[in-house]
Design a protein around this motif. Structure first.
Motif, PDB file in Angstrom:
ATOM      1  N   ARG A   1       0.772  -1.197  -0.030  1.00 15.09           N
ATOM      2  CA  ARG A   1      -0.072  -0.095  -0.180  1.00 15.09           C
ATOM      3  C   ARG A   1       0.813   1.441  -0.181  1.00 15.09           C
ATOM      4  O   ARG A   1       2.342   1.228   0.258  1.00 15.09           O
ATOM      5  CB  ARG A   1      -0.922   0.067   1.273  1.00 15.09           C
ATOM      6  CG  ARG A   1      -0.284   0.112   2.725  1.00 15.09           C
ATOM      7  CD  ARG A   1      -1.324   0.348   3.715  1.00 15.09           C
ATOM      8  NE  ARG A   1      -0.899   0.355   5.054  1.00 15.09           N
ATOM      9  CZ  ARG A   1      -1.314   0.764   6.069  1.00 15.09           C
ATOM     10  NH1 ARG A   1      -2.651   0.685   5.892  1.00 15.09           N
ATOM     11  NH2 ARG A   1      -0.813   0.833   7.215  1.00 15.09           N
ATOM     12  N   VAL A   2       0.087   2.418  -0.246  1.00 15.82           N
ATOM     13  CA  VAL A   2       1.013   3.572  -0.341  1.00 15.82           C
ATOM     14  C   VAL A   2       0.295   4.714   0.271  1.00 15.82           C
ATOM     15  O   VAL A   2      -1.003   4.916   0.099  1.00 15.82           O
ATOM     16  CB  VAL A   2       1.316   3.829  -2.088  1.00 15.82           C
ATOM     17  CG1 VAL A   2       2.090   5.347  -2.085  1.00 15.82           C
ATOM     18  CG2 VAL A   2       1.741   2.777  -2.523  1.00 15.82           C
ATOM     19  N   LEU A   3       0.756   5.470   0.899  1.00 19.72           N
ATOM     20  CA  LEU A   3       0.494   6.733   1.346  1.00 19.72           C
ATOM     21  C   LEU A   3       0.891   8.062   0.807  1.00 19.72           C
ATOM     22  O   LEU A   3       2.160   8.242   0.645  1.00 19.72           O
ATOM     23  CB  LEU A   3       0.841   7.081   2.973  1.00 19.72           C
ATOM     24  CG  LEU A   3       0.228   8.156   3.938  1.00 19.72           C
ATOM     25  CD1 LEU A   3      -1.068   8.146   3.947  1.00 19.72           C
ATOM     26  CD2 LEU A   3       1.148   8.264   5.115  1.00 19.72           C
TER      27      LEU A   3
ATOM     28  N   TYR B   1      -2.186   1.714  -7.202  1.00 18.28           N
ATOM     29  CA  TYR B   1      -0.818   2.170  -7.528  1.00 18.28           C
ATOM     30  C   TYR B   1      -0.260   1.543  -8.749  1.00 18.28           C
ATOM     31  O   TYR B   1       0.329   2.320  -9.755  1.00 18.28           O
ATOM     32  CB  TYR B   1       0.240   1.963  -6.332  1.00 18.28           C
ATOM     33  CG  TYR B   1       1.448   2.256  -6.558  1.00 18.28           C
ATOM     34  CD1 TYR B   1       1.949   3.476  -6.403  1.00 18.28           C
ATOM     35  CD2 TYR B   1       2.611   1.205  -6.683  1.00 18.28           C
ATOM     36  CE1 TYR B   1       3.212   3.860  -6.668  1.00 18.28           C
ATOM     37  CE2 TYR B   1       3.795   1.589  -7.237  1.00 18.28           C
ATOM     38  CZ  TYR B   1       4.043   2.839  -7.224  1.00 18.28           C
ATOM     39  OH  TYR B   1       5.551   3.168  -7.136  1.00 18.28           O
ATOM     40  N   ARG B   2      -0.417   0.309  -9.075  1.00 16.74           N
ATOM     41  CA  ARG B   2       0.115  -0.505 -10.050  1.00 16.74           C
ATOM     42  C   ARG B   2      -0.477  -0.135 -11.420  1.00 16.74           C
ATOM     43  O   ARG B   2       0.079  -0.018 -12.348  1.00 16.74           O
ATOM     44  CB  ARG B   2       0.275  -1.850  -9.948  1.00 16.74           C
ATOM     45  CG  ARG B   2       1.387  -2.495  -8.851  1.00 16.74           C
ATOM     46  CD  ARG B   2       1.294  -4.192  -8.942  1.00 16.74           C
ATOM     47  NE  ARG B   2       0.202  -4.720  -8.766  1.00 16.74           N
ATOM     48  CZ  ARG B   2      -0.635  -5.082  -7.685  1.00 16.74           C
ATOM     49  NH1 ARG B   2       0.187  -4.928  -6.651  1.00 16.74           N
ATOM     50  NH2 ARG B   2      -1.602  -5.635  -7.559  1.00 16.74           N
ATOM     51  N   SER B   3      -1.733   0.167 -11.230  1.00 17.60           N
ATOM     52  CA  SER B   3      -2.554   0.485 -12.647  1.00 17.60           C
ATOM     53  C   SER B   3      -2.478   2.075 -13.018  1.00 17.60           C
ATOM     54  O   SER B   3      -3.052   2.329 -13.942  1.00 17.60           O
ATOM     55  CB  SER B   3      -3.997  -0.012 -12.386  1.00 17.60           C
ATOM     56  OG  SER B   3      -4.873   0.640 -11.135  1.00 17.60           O
ATOM     57  N   ALA B   4      -2.232   2.648 -12.253  1.00 21.77           N
ATOM     58  CA  ALA B   4      -2.161   4.158 -12.446  1.00 21.77           C
ATOM     59  C   ALA B   4      -1.035   4.516 -13.276  1.00 21.77           C
ATOM     60  O   ALA B   4       0.045   3.697 -13.378  1.00 21.77           O
ATOM     61  CB  ALA B   4      -1.841   4.780 -11.036  1.00 21.77           C
ATOM     62  N   ILE B   5      -1.289   5.608 -14.118  1.00 22.41           N
ATOM     63  CA  ILE B   5      -0.131   5.851 -15.341  1.00 22.41           C
ATOM     64  C   ILE B   5       0.308   7.393 -14.723  1.00 22.41           C
ATOM     65  O   ILE B   5      -0.195   8.345 -14.416  1.00 22.41           O
ATOM     66  CB  ILE B   5      -1.079   6.177 -16.553  1.00 22.41           C
ATOM     67  CG1 ILE B   5      -1.525   4.654 -16.715  1.00 22.41           C
ATOM     68  CG2 ILE B   5       0.165   6.416 -17.711  1.00 22.41           C
ATOM     69  CD1 ILE B   5      -2.147   4.722 -18.345  1.00 22.41           C
ATOM     70  N   PRO B   6       1.541   7.360 -14.741  1.00 27.38           N
ATOM     71  CA  PRO B   6       2.151   8.726 -14.317  1.00 27.38           C
ATOM     72  C   PRO B   6       1.653   9.788 -15.397  1.00 27.38           C
ATOM     73  O   PRO B   6       1.451   9.447 -16.538  1.00 27.38           O
ATOM     74  CB  PRO B   6       3.834   8.246 -14.567  1.00 27.38           C
ATOM     75  CG  PRO B   6       3.693   6.683 -14.549  1.00 27.38           C
ATOM     76  CD  PRO B   6       2.754   6.300 -15.091  1.00 27.38           C
TER      77      PRO B   6
END
Length: 328
Positions: free
Chosen positions: A194-196, A213-218
């Motif tokens: 997980r990410v904060l 987090y993994r599926s998000a795109i920068p």
């Protein structure tokens, strides 16, 4: 929306970017300050507005209101996207864990990320307290203008890849990031649980799941966003202040404005009131942008419309942003 002529406002924005921007290996610095001086998009004082016939241009400023009122339409990137962007732009952070004696321990590390944002670290024997730990965290910060610091903290376990093909791929990613060789025996990866995400040091954070987090795109503008921010703040303040006065519902005349950050959905600004109060606000783009051409088009459109509203030639045909956060 019918207008009489297209103002030269922001006409040359990013005109220097006729080719892909060449940045140094460090995304926070520009390859040339000389190129910034060419990015001039000042408004001419001789706009022949009353001497030409009406022309219609494709400038859907009204779509700003769609971004702010339609259900499930974002006006800023999600926390997961922000985290992925921070990790792409950064190369160092603080790796922390708890020792066998129960004490917290942190150390500075360099890292790269793969296509899903998985941190890749190079750890040697001196970092033995961190090796094969199931409970570790990696804190990464990204400083922006206006004393704002974005940060994300990834929690998960450190693992040593054994597959030779995987190690070769990770080695290649590291070499592209830092332009130097790395001993594959020292490569570890963090399995993110997980990410904060913390937007600023003075604000509460938002938890992001590992799948989010993994599926998000920068953000697609990340490699040249800071270059645009510096150009606007150095050379285009008059035009930018007009945009802030027209697109923000402040209740006062903006006396100073600074562009803090820019992304695919809009930009964050710091504005000053006549009483010297500083506020942070968000202005959405008329439409989502994905490259420098989209940024140029959106800024030109918004500056054109702001100029016409300011001169009294047209009425605003969008919903102004009303959310202001006082920071000083």
């Amino acid at each position: 929306m019918l207008i009489q002529t297209q103002s030269p406002t922001l006409h040359h924005l990013l005109s220097h970017f006729s080719k892909p921007i060449s940045l140094s290996p460090y995304p926070h610095f520009f390859s040339s300050t000389k190129s910034l001086k060419k990015l001039n998009f000042k408004l001419s004082n001789k706009t022949p507005l009353l001497k030409t016939s009406f022309q219609a241009i494709k400038c859907s400023v009204s779509s700003v209101s769609e971004l702010t009122t339609q259900t499930n339409v974002l006006v800023k990137p999600s926390p997961a996207e922000v985290c992925r962007t921070i990790m792409e732009l950064s190369s160092s952070g603080t790796l922390s864990t708890v020792t066998q004696e129960g004490w917290p321990l942190g150390t500075g590390v360099q890292f790269a990320v793969d296509a899903e944002g998985t941190p890749i670290l190079c750890l040697n024997a001196s970092n033995h307290q961190f090796l094969n730990q199931n409970s570790s965290s990696l804190l990464v910060q990204l400083e922006q203008r206006g004393s704002r610091t974005l940060q994300c903290m990834l929690q998960g376990g450190l693992n040593k890849p054994e597959d030779k093909i995987v190690l070769k791929k990770l080695h290649s990613i590291w070499e592209r990031k830092f332009e130097n060789e790395v001993n594959e025996d020292l490569i570890y990866i963090m399995s993110v649980e997980r990410v904060l995400q913390v937007r600023d040091l003075k604000e509460d954070g938002i938890w992001v799941t590992s799948s989010e987090y993994r599926s998000a795109i920068p953000d697609p503008l990340r490699d040249f966003a800071e270059q645009i921010v510096n150009e606007v703040n150095m050379n285009q303040m008059e035009d930018f202040e007009r945009i802030c006065n027209i697109y923000l519902d402040t209740g006062f005349q903006v006396t100073d404005a600074n562009l803090i950050s820019i992304d695919r959905l809009g930009f964050d600004v710091h504005i000053r009131s006549p009483q010297n109060e500083i506020f942070e606000a968000r202005i959405p783009f008329p439409r989502e942008v994905s490259d420098w051409k989209g940024v140029k088009s959106s800024f030109n459109c918004m500056s054109q419309h702001a100029w016409e509203v300011d001169k009294g030639y047209v009425q605003p045909d969008f919903e102004k942003s009303k959310v202001l956060k006082q920071i000083r």
